[in-house]
Write an enzyme that holds these catalytic residues in place. Structure first.
Site, PDB file in Angstrom:
ATOM      1  N   GLU A  49       0.801  -1.236   0.000  1.00 40.09           N
ATOM      2  CA  GLU A  49       0.000   0.000   0.000  1.00 40.09           C
ATOM      3  C   GLU A  49       0.831   1.282   0.000  1.00 40.09           C
ATOM      4  O   GLU A  49       0.815   2.053   0.968  1.00 40.09           O
ATOM      5  CB  GLU A  49      -0.937   0.008   1.212  1.00 40.09           C
ATOM      6  CG  GLU A  49      -2.062  -0.978   1.111  1.00 40.09           C
ATOM      7  CD  GLU A  49      -3.200  -0.703   2.113  1.00 40.09           C
ATOM      8  OE1 GLU A  49      -3.062   0.214   2.948  1.00 40.09           O
ATOM      9  OE2 GLU A  49      -4.210  -1.401   2.031  1.00 40.09           O
ATOM     10  N   GLU A  96      -5.861  -8.170   0.914  1.00 33.34           N
ATOM     11  CA  GLU A  96      -6.420  -7.778   2.214  1.00 33.34           C
ATOM     12  C   GLU A  96      -7.880  -7.398   2.046  1.00 33.34           C
ATOM     13  O   GLU A  96      -8.247  -6.698   1.102  1.00 33.34           O
ATOM     14  CB  GLU A  96      -5.713  -6.538   2.801  1.00 33.34           C
ATOM     15  CG  GLU A  96      -4.359  -6.778   3.380  1.00 33.34           C
ATOM     16  CD  GLU A  96      -3.798  -5.522   4.059  1.00 33.34           C
ATOM     17  OE1 GLU A  96      -4.569  -4.678   4.543  1.00 33.34           O
ATOM     18  OE2 GLU A  96      -2.562  -5.409   4.080  1.00 33.34           O
TER      19      GLU A  96
END
Ligand code: NOJ
Length: 467
Positions: free
Chosen positions: A174, A362
């Protein structure tokens, strides 16, 4: 509806090759922040600063995974989860970020990987999940272009020591979140602020993503190599021209800025003019350097954002309307519960020609969990996961190449600036005594995964009866 036995989902709908797993990150679970020669990371330093973390929480022990990894992997096995995503702590392996190697760190990850394999659990490794060695931060960290070289040295070390057994790799986790929060807003480590820190970090991290991919490909030609991006479904608050334009800028910032250069498309400057600033840090060859042909792209999606135009927000001219103001259901993070995001995001990203395969690396939710008679009936989390899976399978049935789903997270853990309050685990952790309790969501996930013909054994049937 009885969500435990009648979710309307079956593992078979996803196909035999679909990868099921859970995700974690070193800093959020390991603890032992200075044990056995580990160097400090920027998060060790940041958590020690006053007022940075809610409740003054720190991660010096966290879930104590450094010591409890065998029993936690045993739980993973009990839950029939075949893939485990974790990250290496750079400063455990290279205490100064570069140069001298910490043999105890190598030994630790060797033991962890070997134990997982012995338990039949496949390792999925992230090289960088936000915990830069503090020694490198002192030299500018991600705002120093040399960080790309330090990172490739670290990537080479990991490939060299663990590549014989680890087949699945993710380069960076991320990038938009840790550069935005850590280098622009200053609310995550290392606590830097402003456009110049952010611009440099953004560009050097993007270059490091391409460079890391190339290191892994060169040293491990057969590895399955990916990298992960956070993604959020964006909608304008109204149909007004201003709100629609604001939503486009936010979408560009959150969903496109980091992935497009990796896919060889360059930065989306036309839709977010502030990105023009990045040209200051560009050198010849950077456009090619950022691009890499990843085997898979990891997408991490949790929520949707609704956007309104705002003159007061610099650079993007937009603000997000929080879920609470919109009077829609939200999680402990304040994030709207909106499972359709999964579908929209899969459709959106699958439209990029350069993406070969998507894995949801995720997805999950923090809800207030309470222990009652030794059990945690986290019905909201169970439903959240099921609803997201329904959306995933809908996209898959429409032809989207999505081949895996990893729940965030195995256990409750250290949620960065939010401390330990938001609990994301399939397994509850009593942090005082490091006790684990499998939550209802964990039991459900296990039953769901056990439906597979290979796993449908006496054990799972006995378990269902037992509950
Ligand atoms: C994204 C991050 O990768 C992870 O570290 C974090 O805990 C979860 N999402 C939940 O916020």
């Amino acid at each position: 509806m009885d969500i435990l036995h009648n979710s309307g989902l079956s593992r078979a709908q996803f196909g035999d090759d679909f990868e099921w797993g859970v995700s974690t990150a070193a800093f959020q679970i390991e603890g032992s922040h200075d044990a056995d020669g580990k160097g400090l990371s920027i998060w060790d330093v940041f958590t020690a600063r006053k007022g940075k973390i809610k409740g003054a929480h720190h991660a010096r022990t966290a879930c104590d995974f450094y010591n409890t990894y065998t029993t936690d992997i045993d739980l993973l096995r009990e839950l029939k989860i075949p893939n485990f995503r974790f990250s290496f702590s750079w400063s455990r392996l290279l205490p100064n970020g570069t140069g001298v190697v910490n043999q105890a760190g190598i030994d630790y990850y060797n033991k962890l990987i070997d134990y997982m394999l012995q338990c039949g659990i496949e390792p999925w490794v992230t090289l960088y999940h936000w915990d830069l060695p503090h020694a490198l931060e002192l030299k500018g960290g991600w705002t120093n272009r040399d960080c790309i070289t330090w990172f490739t040295e670290y990537a080479e070390l990991c490939a060299h020591h663990f590549g014989d057994r680890v087949k699945n790799w993710m380069v960076i986790n991320e990038p938009s979140v840790f550069t935005g929060a850590g280098y622009f807003l200053g609310i995550h480590a290392p606590g830097r602020r402003g456009l110049s820190n952010y611009g440099k970090a953004l560009h050097y991290v993007t270059l490091a993503t391409g460079a890391g991919g190339r290191v892994l490909r060169r040293l491990l030609p057969d590895a399955n190599i990916g990298t992960t991006f956070s993604c959020t479904h964006i909608e304008p608050a109204s149909n007004s021209v201003r709100d629609v334009a604001a939503a486009k800028r936010v979408d560009t910032l959150l969903n496109r800025t980091f992935i497009e250069p990796i896919l060889g498309l360059g930065y989306p400057v036309a839709d977010l003019p502030v990105l023009k600033n990045l040209s200051k840090y560009m050198q010849p060859g950077d456009i090619e350097g950022m691009a890499f042909d990843f085997d898979f792209i990891g997408l991490q999606c949790y929520t949707r954002e609704v956007v309104k135009a705002s003159f007061f927000t610099p650079y993007v001219g937009a603000k997000l309307i929080p879920a609470i103001k919109r009077k829609v259901p939200f999680t402990e993070m304040g994030w709207e519960v909106y499972p359709e995001t999964m579908y929209h995001i899969l459709k959106k990203f699958s439209a990029y020609k350069g993406i070969k395969k998507i894995i949801i690396t995720e997805n999950g939710a923090a809800f207030p969990d309470t222990v009652v008679n030794g059990a945690v009936n986290d019905v909201h989390r169970t439903k959240y996961i099921q609803d997201n899976l329904h959306q995933l399978v809908k996209a898959k049935n429409e032809g989207v190449k999505v081949d895996g789903y990893f729940v965030w997270s195995l256990t409750d853990n250290f949620e960065w600036a939010e401390g330990y309050h938001p609990r994301f685990g399939l397994i509850y952790v009593d942090f005082e005594i490091q006790k684990r309790i499998i939550k209802q969501s964990g039991h459900w996930f296990r039953d769901f995964l056990s439906e597979n013909k290979d796993n449908k054994n006496e054990d799972s049937l006995r378990y269902t009866g037992h509950r």
